[in-house]
Motif scaffolding. Structure first.
Motif, PDB file in Angstrom:
ATOM      1  N   VAL A   1      43.705  58.372 -43.444  1.00 47.89           N
ATOM      2  CA  VAL A   1      45.005  58.741 -43.987  1.00 47.89           C
ATOM      3  C   VAL A   1      46.075  57.731 -43.567  1.00 47.89           C
ATOM      4  O   VAL A   1      47.072  57.537 -44.244  1.00 47.89           O
ATOM      5  CB  VAL A   1      45.343  60.167 -43.511  1.00 47.89           C
TER       6      VAL A   1
ATOM      7  N   PHE B   1      33.587  53.837 -55.104  1.00 52.58           N
ATOM      8  CA  PHE B   1      33.394  55.185 -55.645  1.00 52.58           C
ATOM      9  C   PHE B   1      31.945  55.414 -55.973  1.00 52.58           C
ATOM     10  O   PHE B   1      31.299  54.560 -56.569  1.00 52.58           O
ATOM     11  CB  PHE B   1      34.194  55.377 -56.927  1.00 52.58           C
TER      12      PHE B   1
ATOM     13  N   ILE C   1      33.701  62.501 -55.820  1.00 49.81           N
ATOM     14  CA  ILE C   1      34.133  61.112 -55.713  1.00 49.81           C
ATOM     15  C   ILE C   1      34.374  60.818 -54.234  1.00 49.81           C
ATOM     16  O   ILE C   1      35.210  61.460 -53.592  1.00 49.81           O
ATOM     17  CB  ILE C   1      35.420  60.859 -56.509  1.00 49.81           C
TER      18      ILE C   1
ATOM     19  N   VAL D   1      40.550  61.530 -64.063  1.00 51.37           N
ATOM     20  CA  VAL D   1      40.335  62.944 -63.759  1.00 51.37           C
ATOM     21  C   VAL D   1      41.687  63.619 -63.868  1.00 51.37           C
ATOM     22  O   VAL D   1      42.679  63.076 -63.394  1.00 51.37           O
ATOM     23  CB  VAL D   1      39.820  63.058 -62.307  1.00 51.37           C
TER      24      VAL D   1
ATOM     25  N   TYR E   1      38.670  50.949 -53.250  1.00 52.21           N
ATOM     26  CA  TYR E   1      37.695  51.865 -52.657  1.00 52.21           C
ATOM     27  C   TYR E   1      36.370  51.764 -53.386  1.00 52.21           C
ATOM     28  O   TYR E   1      36.293  51.334 -54.517  1.00 52.21           O
ATOM     29  CB  TYR E   1      38.115  53.335 -52.701  1.00 52.21           C
TER      30      TYR E   1
ATOM     31  N   GLU F   1      46.006  59.096 -56.665  1.00 48.39           N
ATOM     32  CA  GLU F   1      45.691  57.732 -57.070  1.00 48.39           C
ATOM     33  C   GLU F   1      44.222  57.606 -57.478  1.00 48.39           C
ATOM     34  O   GLU F   1      43.896  57.053 -58.528  1.00 48.39           O
ATOM     35  CB  GLU F   1      45.977  56.813 -55.879  1.00 48.39           C
ATOM     36  N   THR F   2      43.350  58.161 -56.651  1.00 45.37           N
ATOM     37  CA  THR F   2      41.911  58.113 -56.949  1.00 45.37           C
ATOM     38  C   THR F   2      41.600  58.868 -58.235  1.00 45.37           C
ATOM     39  O   THR F   2      40.821  58.400 -59.074  1.00 45.37           O
ATOM     40  CB  THR F   2      41.113  58.742 -55.789  1.00 45.37           C
TER      41      THR F   2
ATOM     42  N   LYS G   1      38.425  57.226 -46.432  1.00 49.73           N
ATOM     43  CA  LYS G   1      39.518  56.344 -46.083  1.00 49.73           C
ATOM     44  C   LYS G   1      40.452  57.054 -45.113  1.00 49.73           C
ATOM     45  O   LYS G   1      40.783  58.218 -45.307  1.00 49.73           O
ATOM     46  CB  LYS G   1      40.257  55.997 -47.377  1.00 49.73           C
TER      47      LYS G   1
ATOM     48  N   ILE H   1      47.841  62.422 -47.979  1.00 47.74           N
ATOM     49  CA  ILE H   1      46.592  62.826 -48.639  1.00 47.74           C
ATOM     50  C   ILE H   1      46.827  62.970 -50.139  1.00 47.74           C
ATOM     51  O   ILE H   1      46.066  62.474 -50.965  1.00 47.74           O
ATOM     52  CB  ILE H   1      46.053  64.167 -48.061  1.00 47.74           C
TER      53      ILE H   1
ATOM     54  N   MET I   1      43.025  49.330 -56.669  1.00 51.68           N
ATOM     55  CA  MET I   1      42.665  49.630 -55.289  1.00 51.68           C
ATOM     56  C   MET I   1      41.175  49.391 -55.090  1.00 51.68           C
ATOM     57  O   MET I   1      40.397  49.370 -56.013  1.00 51.68           O
ATOM     58  CB  MET I   1      42.984  51.093 -54.954  1.00 51.68           C
TER      59      MET I   1
ATOM     60  N   ASP J   1      47.029  53.153 -45.401  1.00 57.40           N
ATOM     61  CA  ASP J   1      48.097  52.550 -46.199  1.00 57.40           C
ATOM     62  C   ASP J   1      49.292  52.195 -45.329  1.00 57.40           C
ATOM     63  O   ASP J   1      49.885  51.134 -45.471  1.00 57.40           O
ATOM     64  CB  ASP J   1      48.567  53.518 -47.301  1.00 57.40           C
TER      65      ASP J   1
ATOM     66  N   LYS K   1      31.741  67.050 -59.913  1.00 61.96           N
ATOM     67  CA  LYS K   1      31.490  65.655 -59.583  1.00 61.96           C
ATOM     68  C   LYS K   1      32.156  65.387 -58.243  1.00 61.96           C
ATOM     69  O   LYS K   1      33.228  65.909 -57.957  1.00 61.96           O
ATOM     70  CB  LYS K   1      32.136  64.757 -60.638  1.00 61.96           C
TER      71      LYS K   1
ATOM     72  N   LEU L   1      29.782  58.274 -57.967  1.00 65.04           N
ATOM     73  CA  LEU L   1      29.876  59.490 -58.767  1.00 65.04           C
ATOM     74  C   LEU L   1      28.517  60.170 -58.755  1.00 65.04           C
ATOM     75  O   LEU L   1      27.561  59.655 -59.325  1.00 65.04           O
ATOM     76  CB  LEU L   1      30.286  59.133 -60.205  1.00 65.04           C
TER      77      LEU L   1
ATOM     78  N   ILE M   1      35.724  58.949 -51.056  1.00 65.28           N
ATOM     79  CA  ILE M   1      36.886  58.106 -50.747  1.00 65.28           C
ATOM     80  C   ILE M   1      36.723  57.425 -49.395  1.00 65.28           C
ATOM     81  O   ILE M   1      36.876  56.231 -49.274  1.00 65.28           O
ATOM     82  CB  ILE M   1      38.203  58.906 -50.798  1.00 65.28           C
TER      83      ILE M   1
ATOM     84  N   ARG N   1      49.035  61.577 -52.013  1.00 65.48           N
ATOM     85  CA  ARG N   1      49.224  60.278 -52.654  1.00 65.48           C
ATOM     86  C   ARG N   1      47.873  59.600 -52.932  1.00 65.48           C
ATOM     87  O   ARG N   1      47.619  59.134 -54.033  1.00 65.48           O
ATOM     88  CB  ARG N   1      50.085  59.399 -51.734  1.00 65.48           C
ATOM     89  N   ASP N   2      47.004  59.587 -51.919  1.00 64.97           N
ATOM     90  CA  ASP N   2      45.693  58.947 -52.078  1.00 64.97           C
ATOM     91  C   ASP N   2      44.816  59.668 -53.089  1.00 64.97           C
ATOM     92  O   ASP N   2      44.125  59.041 -53.886  1.00 64.97           O
ATOM     93  CB  ASP N   2      44.955  58.915 -50.724  1.00 64.97           C
ATOM     94  N   VAL N   3      44.849  61.007 -53.048  1.00 69.46           N
ATOM     95  CA  VAL N   3      43.988  61.779 -53.942  1.00 69.46           C
ATOM     96  C   VAL N   3      44.433  61.592 -55.394  1.00 69.46           C
ATOM     97  O   VAL N   3      43.619  61.375 -56.291  1.00 69.46           O
ATOM     98  CB  VAL N   3      43.992  63.278 -53.545  1.00 69.46           C
TER      99      VAL N   3
ATOM    100  N   GLN O   1      42.642  56.869 -61.299  1.00 69.54           N
ATOM    101  CA  GLN O   1      41.739  55.736 -61.554  1.00 69.54           C
ATOM    102  C   GLN O   1      40.432  56.170 -62.198  1.00 69.54           C
ATOM    103  O   GLN O   1      39.758  55.394 -62.844  1.00 69.54           O
ATOM    104  CB  GLN O   1      41.396  55.029 -60.235  1.00 69.54           C
ATOM    105  N   ASN O   2      40.053  57.424 -61.921  1.00 72.89           N
ATOM    106  CA  ASN O   2      38.784  57.917 -62.447  1.00 72.89           C
ATOM    107  C   ASN O   2      38.981  58.802 -63.676  1.00 72.89           C
ATOM    108  O   ASN O   2      38.068  59.538 -64.065  1.00 72.89           O
ATOM    109  CB  ASN O   2      38.042  58.679 -61.355  1.00 72.89           C
TER     110      ASN O   2
END
Ligand SMILES: Nc1nc2c(ncn2[C@@H]2O[C@H](COP(=O)(O)OP(=O)(O)O)[C@@H](O)[C@H]2O)c(=O)[nH]1
Ligand SMILES: [Mg+2]
Ligand SMILES: [Zn+2]
Lengths: 233, 114
Positions: free
Chosen positions: A22, A5, A16, B23, A3, B16-17, A20, B10, A1, A25, A14, A7, A18, B12-14, B20-21
């Protein structure tokens, strides 16, 4: 994806970023579905209204006037049981598939795609989706339809476009139904047109009585011409 | 209930993020919600609590909401005004030729992880 980021250390948390929407998608899914339908030559119409405004009744009247001119299929999402689907089949002979929304207040593009997978699309020119009866949520979720239509019925009042601005902004066609009861309500058709055009200057407005069929010829002819023009474009 | 559908997006997006990180637990999600977005913050936080706690990664995760004021711009006289108070008609010149500058957001701003 894709986006971005960043940090940023902050004590022991931390963050992060986003940033974006809702709906991003779903908007992407909807555009993809629209292009796919364009390729296959299938016109998808998303029909919305408040519960009870007359979606099923209007569908039946319209289907009977267009079924000999173009090939139509119907997807039902209004209520979870199949009463509307059965009613439509009995009154028009056109099978409709029932989508189970599990009590959700709207359909999104992914649910619409899954529904379409169950429609036999062979030679179908037009698919009409009877969306969940609700004026707020379906307006926010693009289903991937070519056009959005909504039904406003006379008892709901001519000021609905002021109360639900987004719904009227996204609709290309506003059907004003139950004009037979106009004498019993102080519904001002001219004011209603004015309010709709404030939200969407391009909106087509067609007054009908789905109960008797008055005005439905105009709607049917509009729809057939729409589908044919779109296919040729 | 429209907020519940939004909560699923929300989540789903959270998730996913977070994946990727690398976390494995998210402690807070910060949303930007426009004043005229039709999302009701209290409903959103109620739905959030119910749905987030079903996800291992989001147990106890707080949903914080920044409200973004709605501002409309008038193309006739160039002024900007409070949408909630005045609506579609410009309070300065009476024009209808106005559009929403901001206030329609339903946006995930950031997440906090520990
Ligand atoms: N008086 C009147 N009643 C109508 C008209 N169209 C639909 N109805 C009635 O309104 C009710 C809801 O209609 P329906 O088509 O099921 O609405 P839906 O929930 O939007 O699908 C039914 O009782 C219909 O008979 C109309 O033009 N005039
Ligand atoms: Mg129905
Ligand atoms: Zn002005």
């Amino acid at each position: 994806m894709l986006y971005q980021f960043t940090l940023k250390p902050m004590t022991d948390v931390k963050i992060i970023e986003i940033k974006k929407s809702v709906f991003a998608d779903n908007d992407k899914d909807a555009d993809a579905l629209r292009s796919e339908l364009k390729r296959r030559g299938v016109y998808l119409l998303n029909l919305m209204s408040a519960p009870g405004s007359g979606k099923t009744t209007t569908l039946i009247q319209t289907l009977n006037r267009i079924k000999d001119r173009i090939k139509v299929a119907v997807m039902e999402a209004d209520i979870d049981s199949d009463v509307d689907a059965v009613k439509i089949k009995e009154a028009t002979g056109i099978p409709s598939i029932q989508l189970h929304t599990g009590g959700m207040c709207h359909l999104d593009a992914e649910m619409t795609r899954q529904g379409l997978d169950n429609v036999s699309m062979d030679g179908v020119d037009l698919v009409i989706l009877e969306n969940v009866g609700n004026l707020v949520c379906p307006a926010e979720f693009d289903t991937g339809a070519v056009r959005n239509a909504m039904i406003l019925s006379v008892p709901e009042g001519h000021d609905k476009p002021l109360k639900y601005p987004l719904m009227f902004t996204v609709c290309d066609l506003v059907i004003i139904n139950k004009i037979d009861v106009m004498p019993y309500f102080d519904f001002d058709l001219e004011k209603c047109r004015e309010y709709i055009h404030m939200r969407n200057p391009e909106a087509r407005i067609i007054p009908i009585c789905a109960k008797t069929g008055e005005g439905v010829d105009v709607l049917a002819d509009w729809l057939v011409a729409e589908v044919q023009n779109w296919k040729q474009a | 209930m429209h907020e519940l559908g939004i909560v699923f997006y929300i989540i789903r997006d959270v998730k996913e993020t977070a994946l990727q990180n690398n976390v494995n637990h998210v402690s807070a999600v910060v949303m930007n919600i426009g004043e005229v977005s039709t999302v009701i913050p209290e409903y959103l936080t109620d739905c959030w609590r119910w749905a987030a706690d079903k996800e291992e990664m989001l147990k106890g995760c707080e949903l914080r909401i920044n409200t973004i004021p709605a501002v409309t711009r008038c193309d006739t006289c160039g002024s900007e005004y409070d949408t909630v108070r005045y609506g579609k008609k410009c309070p300065h010149c009476g024009s209808d030729d106005t559009w929403l500058l901001c206030g329609n957001e339903v946006e995930i701003k950031e997440i906090e992880v520990t």
